[in-house]
Design a protein around this motif. Structure first.
Motif, PDB file in Angstrom:
ATOM      1  N   LEU A 267     -14.777   5.855  13.163  1.00 14.83           N
ATOM      2  CA  LEU A 267     -15.630   6.693  12.117  1.00 14.83           C
ATOM      3  C   LEU A 267     -16.127   5.320  11.192  1.00 14.83           C
ATOM      4  CD1 LEU A 267     -13.482   9.761  11.665  1.00 14.83           C
ATOM      5  CD2 LEU A 267     -15.611   9.404  13.133  1.00 14.83           C
ATOM      6  N   GLY A 268     -16.471   4.377  11.582  1.00 21.17           N
ATOM      7  CA  GLY A 268     -16.977   3.278  10.641  1.00 21.17           C
ATOM      8  C   GLY A 268     -15.857   2.508   9.768  1.00 21.17           C
ATOM      9  N   TYR A 269     -14.760   2.479  10.091  1.00 25.89           N
ATOM     10  CA  TYR A 269     -13.720   1.974   9.456  1.00 25.89           C
ATOM     11  C   TYR A 269     -12.978   1.102  10.516  1.00 25.89           C
ATOM     12  CZ  TYR A 269     -14.701   4.963   5.313  1.00 25.89           C
ATOM     13  OH  TYR A 269     -15.084   5.722   4.461  1.00 25.89           O
ATOM     14  N   GLY A 270     -12.481  -0.016   9.873  1.00 26.63           N
ATOM     15  CA  GLY A 270     -11.576  -0.805  10.651  1.00 26.63           C
ATOM     16  C   GLY A 270     -10.305  -1.216   9.803  1.00 26.63           C
ATOM     17  N   PHE A 271      -9.220  -1.945  10.455  1.00 31.93           N
ATOM     18  CA  PHE A 271      -7.909  -2.310   9.579  1.00 31.93           C
ATOM     19  C   PHE A 271      -7.772  -3.770   9.601  1.00 31.93           C
ATOM     20  CE2 PHE A 271      -7.919   1.674  12.356  1.00 31.93           C
ATOM     21  CZ  PHE A 271      -7.023   2.542  11.271  1.00 31.93           C
ATOM     22  N   VAL A 272      -7.072  -3.926   8.421  1.00 32.65           N
ATOM     23  CA  VAL A 272      -6.889  -5.383   8.174  1.00 32.65           C
ATOM     24  C   VAL A 272      -5.268  -5.341   7.724  1.00 32.65           C
ATOM     25  CG1 VAL A 272      -9.208  -6.157   7.823  1.00 32.65           C
ATOM     26  CG2 VAL A 272      -7.692  -5.359   5.881  1.00 32.65           C
ATOM     27  N   PRO A 273      -4.727  -6.507   8.027  1.00 31.38           N
ATOM     28  CA  PRO A 273      -3.296  -6.478   7.521  1.00 31.38           C
ATOM     29  C   PRO A 273      -3.217  -6.601   5.954  1.00 31.38           C
ATOM     30  CG  PRO A 273      -3.633  -8.509   9.099  1.00 31.38           C
ATOM     31  CD  PRO A 273      -5.103  -7.539   8.787  1.00 31.38           C
ATOM     32  N   THR A 274      -2.152  -6.169   5.330  1.00 30.02           N
ATOM     33  CA  THR A 274      -2.024  -5.998   3.885  1.00 30.02           C
ATOM     34  C   THR A 274      -2.003  -7.469   3.211  1.00 30.02           C
ATOM     35  OG1 THR A 274       0.354  -5.385   3.945  1.00 30.02           O
ATOM     36  CG2 THR A 274      -1.437  -3.685   4.001  1.00 30.02           C
ATOM     37  N   TYR A 275      -1.142  -8.283   3.924  1.00 27.81           N
ATOM     38  CA  TYR A 275      -1.058  -9.786   3.309  1.00 27.81           C
ATOM     39  C   TYR A 275      -0.188  -9.774   2.114  1.00 27.81           C
ATOM     40  CZ  TYR A 275      -4.440 -11.367   6.651  1.00 27.81           C
ATOM     41  OH  TYR A 275      -5.256 -11.633   7.877  1.00 27.81           O
ATOM     42  N   LYS A 276       0.752  -8.953   2.109  1.00 26.47           N
ATOM     43  CA  LYS A 276       1.769  -8.728   0.990  1.00 26.47           C
ATOM     44  C   LYS A 276       3.137  -9.208   1.720  1.00 26.47           C
ATOM     45  CE  LYS A 276      -0.398  -4.769  -1.580  1.00 26.47           C
ATOM     46  NZ  LYS A 276      -0.142  -3.620  -2.176  1.00 26.47           N
ATOM     47  N   LYS A 277       3.939  -9.809   0.724  1.00 26.51           N
ATOM     48  CA  LYS A 277       5.146 -10.416   1.208  1.00 26.51           C
ATOM     49  C   LYS A 277       6.276  -9.175   1.333  1.00 26.51           C
ATOM     50  CE  LYS A 277       8.856 -13.599  -0.026  1.00 26.51           C
ATOM     51  NZ  LYS A 277       9.262 -14.574  -0.735  1.00 26.51           N
TER      52      LYS A 277
ATOM     53  N   ASP B 213       5.444  -7.018   3.959  1.00 32.26           N
ATOM     54  CA  ASP B 213       4.614  -6.110   4.572  1.00 32.26           C
ATOM     55  C   ASP B 213       4.036  -6.210   5.880  1.00 32.26           C
ATOM     56  OD1 ASP B 213       4.630  -4.302   2.433  1.00 32.26           O
ATOM     57  OD2 ASP B 213       2.434  -4.467   1.891  1.00 32.26           O
ATOM     58  N   ARG B 214       5.060  -7.007   6.574  1.00 36.02           N
ATOM     59  CA  ARG B 214       4.562  -7.193   8.259  1.00 36.02           C
ATOM     60  C   ARG B 214       4.352  -5.858   9.140  1.00 36.02           C
ATOM     61  NH1 ARG B 214       7.585 -10.921  12.790  1.00 36.02           N
ATOM     62  NH2 ARG B 214       5.582 -11.092  13.804  1.00 36.02           N
ATOM     63  N   GLY B 215       3.376  -6.109   9.515  1.00 37.69           N
ATOM     64  CA  GLY B 215       3.048  -4.942  10.527  1.00 37.69           C
ATOM     65  C   GLY B 215       2.415  -3.813   9.682  1.00 37.69           C
ATOM     66  N   LYS B 216       2.010  -3.930   8.418  1.00 36.74           N
ATOM     67  CA  LYS B 216       1.273  -2.690   7.660  1.00 36.74           C
ATOM     68  C   LYS B 216      -0.096  -3.262   7.469  1.00 36.74           C
ATOM     69  CE  LYS B 216       5.428  -1.227   5.416  1.00 36.74           C
ATOM     70  NZ  LYS B 216       5.912  -0.586   4.545  1.00 36.74           N
ATOM     71  N   TYR B 217      -0.989  -2.326   7.432  1.00 39.24           N
ATOM     72  CA  TYR B 217      -2.382  -2.374   7.522  1.00 39.24           C
ATOM     73  C   TYR B 217      -2.950  -1.353   6.325  1.00 39.24           C
ATOM     74  CZ  TYR B 217      -1.382  -4.790  11.886  1.00 39.24           C
ATOM     75  OH  TYR B 217      -1.094  -5.479  12.962  1.00 39.24           O
ATOM     76  N   GLN B 218      -4.422  -2.030   5.948  1.00 47.71           N
ATOM     77  CA  GLN B 218      -5.030  -1.170   5.100  1.00 47.71           C
ATOM     78  C   GLN B 218      -6.500  -0.795   5.772  1.00 47.71           C
ATOM     79  OE1 GLN B 218      -5.266  -2.906   1.415  1.00 47.71           O
ATOM     80  NE2 GLN B 218      -6.637  -4.793   2.238  1.00 47.71           N
ATOM     81  N   LEU B 219      -7.025   0.449   5.580  1.00 43.87           N
ATOM     82  CA  LEU B 219      -8.273   0.685   6.181  1.00 43.87           C
ATOM     83  C   LEU B 219      -9.483   0.074   5.175  1.00 43.87           C
ATOM     84  CD1 LEU B 219      -9.053   2.811   8.209  1.00 43.87           C
ATOM     85  CD2 LEU B 219      -9.139   4.522   6.441  1.00 43.87           C
ATOM     86  N   VAL B 220     -10.270  -0.204   6.000  1.00 42.39           N
ATOM     87  CA  VAL B 220     -11.449  -0.895   5.070  1.00 42.39           C
ATOM     88  C   VAL B 220     -12.829  -0.465   5.860  1.00 42.39           C
ATOM     89  CG1 VAL B 220     -10.305  -3.162   4.397  1.00 42.39           C
ATOM     90  CG2 VAL B 220     -11.392  -3.078   6.589  1.00 42.39           C
ATOM     91  N   VAL B 221     -13.808  -0.582   5.208  1.00 42.16           N
ATOM     92  CA  VAL B 221     -15.267  -0.340   5.821  1.00 42.16           C
ATOM     93  C   VAL B 221     -15.400  -1.307   6.927  1.00 42.16           C
ATOM     94  CG1 VAL B 221     -17.539  -0.013   5.358  1.00 42.16           C
ATOM     95  CG2 VAL B 221     -15.981   0.922   3.850  1.00 42.16           C
ATOM     96  N   ALA B 222     -15.779  -1.050   8.258  1.00 42.15           N
ATOM     97  CA  ALA B 222     -16.117  -1.717   9.201  1.00 42.15           C
ATOM     98  C   ALA B 222     -17.179  -2.721   9.097  1.00 42.15           C
ATOM     99  CB  ALA B 222     -16.165  -1.062  10.448  1.00 42.15           C
ATOM    100  N   VAL B 223     -17.007  -4.069   9.519  1.00 43.45           N
ATOM    101  CA  VAL B 223     -18.373  -4.783   9.285  1.00 43.45           C
ATOM    102  C   VAL B 223     -19.267  -4.643  10.521  1.00 43.45           C
ATOM    103  CG1 VAL B 223     -18.880  -7.174   9.267  1.00 43.45           C
ATOM    104  CG2 VAL B 223     -16.914  -6.426   8.255  1.00 43.45           C
ATOM    105  N   ALA B 224     -20.586  -4.389  10.135  1.00 42.83           N
ATOM    106  CA  ALA B 224     -21.562  -4.024  11.293  1.00 42.83           C
ATOM    107  C   ALA B 224     -21.816  -5.314  11.971  1.00 42.83           C
ATOM    108  CB  ALA B 224     -22.662  -3.765  10.576  1.00 42.83           C
TER     109      ALA B 224
END
Length: 93
Positions: free
Chosen positions: A70-80, A82-93
């Motif tokens: 639905l136009g969204y993607g996932f990126v790692p959270t990059y917090k100490k 938080d391995r294996g955790k992701y956040q939702l972001v608007v997908a890059v076209a």
């Protein structure tokens, strides 16, 4: 699709986390083995109970960073820690 309301009930019964929009859906699991188990159960439910075909080109197990919905993607959270955790972001076209 009202027919897929039955799928919603089945996914909730199995305790799965999912997103569905019209006839597209995505199930989220913590491990690849859990994803395989969920995928097999859902495949059989769709095929045997709802008599629906699955598009093999659109179906499969993917890591969050290789997936958009639905136009969204996932990126790692990059917090100490938080391995294996992701956040939702608007997908890059």
């Amino acid at each position: 699709m009202r027919l897929l309301h039955e799928l919603d009930k089945e996914l909730e019964k199995q305790g799965l986390k999912y997103v569905r929009y019209a006839d597209d859906f995505s199930i989220y699991c913590k491990t690849s083995q859990a994803a395989k188990n969920a995928g097999n159960k859902v495949y059989l439910f769709l095929k045997n109970k709802l008599k629906l075909e699955i598009n093999p080109d659109k179906s499969g197990i993917r890591k969050p960073v290789h997936f958009e919905i639905l136009g969204y993607g996932f990126v790692p959270t990059y917090k100490k820690g938080d391995r294996g955790k992701y956040q939702l972001v608007v997908a890059v076209a």
